[in-house]
Design an enzyme around this catalytic site. Sequence first.
Site: not given
Length: 868
Positions: A269, A619
């Site tokens: 990542d 979110e």
Amino acid sequence: MKIKHLTFTALAVLTVTSCSEKKQDFPFRNPDLPIEERVDDLLSRLTPEEKVGQMMNQTPAIERLDIPPYDWWNEALHGVARAGKATVFPQAIALAATFNDQDVYETFNIISDEARAKYHQYQKDKEYDRYKGLTFWTPNINIFRDPRWGRGMETYGEDPYLTSRMGVAVVKGLQGNDPKYFKTHACAKHYAVHSGPEWNRHEYNAEVTPRDLWTTYLPAFEALVEEANVQEVMCAYNRFEGKPCCSSDKLLVDILRNSWGYDRIILSDCGAIDDFWQKDKNTPRHETHPDAESASTDAVLSGTDLECGGSYHALLKAMQDGKIKESDLDVSLRRLFKARMELGMFDPDDRVPFSKIPYSVVESPEHVAKALDMARQSMVLLKNKNQILPLSKQLKKIAVVGPNAADSTMLWANYNGFPTHTVTILDGIRAKVPNTEVIYTLGCNHTDNFLMKDLGQYITSEKGNGLKSEFFNNTEFKGEPVYSGLAKELHYTTGGNTQFAPNVNLTDFSARFTGEFTAPQSGDIEFTISGNDGFRLFIGDEKVAESWTNEYGSTKNYILKAEEGKKYPIKIEYMQAKGSADLNFSVAVRTPVDYQATANEVKDADVIIFVGGISPRLEGEEMPVDAEGFKKGDRLNIEIPKVQKEMVKTLKATGKPVIYVVCTGSALALNWENENLDAILNAWYGGQEAGTAVADILFGDYNPAGRLPVTFYKSVDQLPDFEDYNMKGRTYRYMTETPLYPFGYGLSYTTFAYKNAKLSSDKINKEENLTVTLDIQNTGKTDGDEVAQLYIKNPNDPKGPLKSLQGFKRTHIAAGETQTISFELTPKAFWSFNDETQTMEVRPGKYEILYGPSSADKDLKSLTLTIE
């Protein structure tokens, strides 16, 4: 003249032929050789410095070998993302709600068509920067174990089986089925045991039982590796059992490489290797390694072939210091170059079948139609009191209220592309009932107890009412403007491959906006500017806001203590470098939300449609959000924000029917709404055609059949601590309390009856397959889809889940008709975990085969099976 022209042409041909022959001189460019030979040849020609450069996502060009740069980072979560024009489908959680993996496969076959068309155009234009490649870092197959996780909307829900089936469909749709070339790459992420919180993901250590690891967190990854042949796996930010996932021997070597036989690319990542060693007082990190050399060495030797980031630069020093050998790098480089060759990146276009896909497929009418189809399929009818829905198209007056009604970008969710046209929910309603008066008022925002009154009309310039605009086709404001004009408002994007202004580049440009603001009143005036890349805001001679940011963008606010009638010079500078450009600017004053005034405005409507919920601006991934109830993209509770709840209560007090259209990427505690409102439709973040889909359902042109891929809890009181990764008490599989809406739940405008269920055998051995057949009758008056669900209850494993989804089928059934469906179950459907051997096994004994329209016990019927 004619002779000179011929001579020039001949020279040009000779030059082109010479370059072509030069390319073919290298065996690695010969598409007729075995790929292993080609990779060996290429590796033999690279220096150590060049090898290290090819192990990070931004690989530099190797000019002496005529290899252009390549950026491995690309996104396609629900459409080709962050690369301009693309068809935007519903968000992943909404695609899961379709319970239709075949149509999800078709959707991603469309997405990979658009990806190929865009890639080949970029190659022709020699554009090699980020988001223009063929290696897509999707799907996100983490388990949505807790509704507070902001990135849960990127997943396929809380169930391992549903996530596996959807993930397999995505991978197969992206990678294609050509015998020689992959269409694109898919990537299974984030491996493993990763699902929030966002605020501590760079330092968090996930601890789970072996049972939860193998029965909840790993099944989808195993399915994508062994069944879908996924070509990339991304290791997660967090630690697992004390070691960062990107150096975890257990996850990467023991399980992924050895147990599952995965021999393709593992990548980190973005910035995950930095977390091994960097110290950061603002963002605490793992700090498990003393420096970049040891961190990078550990990651590579553990199997992480490609880094998203720059720590791998330290591999050169690590080699010099004897920490790692050049041959160790070759192990990873073989995987990386094999992948690029299997994508056709070193071959002529005429050898790669996907190069023939025309650019016209991008956001074509057929693709937009599929986006509408998937939006319709995804929407979940949660309540329909007295069958108030569908609404009559003959109503005289409809009121539409709420923060999501006219918001187009909310529908795009995150990790999104940019459609050239989006149908908002307000647009869809108005288009559906052209002869009905449809009034709209915002009423309230998502979380704030105030509204912003726009003061843009008080900005003037020498060009007129608005800001004077000047555009330059460079990022330094050099030379004369290529365009000058008047900007009455600043809401710009090149997301749909549209220019900011005539003659202006899509990338690598700058813009200056100047004017004067005359304060209409004294007091606080709020200036808000947002965008990606770089921007500056000046009030008079003072620079009051500045940002240099990445593709995610940034928002800055400045409060001016204004004096009524005073004039304030304004200058905005915008510097755009790459990717899609975005710039927004507003001047406004805060005014309190007036609930009763909104109710009075709409009280004479026949029905009130409130379009609320939350937003991808609240979110998402590690976001700078500090609104009440939200933290860094996650949520602290699952309640509807107070301002919306109060607005809906006031609207309901008018005595008129209130229909609630909920937009969300996660579960919400809709307790009061469920008890008091007339209907609730969960529309998720439905993509560019969501407005049409919502209207089709509200007015009966489509019968809803979406199902919840997550449990809707009554409150966080029904949940364990957010940072507790153990599954006890979580999701329908382990929850003993009664939720608000169960997993798999969703209403229809018709009714269905399940009949004549039977097993192919009441008794089987541990190696046998089982077939379950049943009839479903549409007992109502409306054609519709039914989503039949099959669960296994295993009394022989008291520590296991209460029940587990092992089959689903979405079937269209005409009114009055009956369809026979079947489920094929392999022994794997009956697996349970052996705590002593830490392996999966089929235990002998009696099992319950449960079937019905949701996971709720009251909705399920049972058959008994004996396994010997």
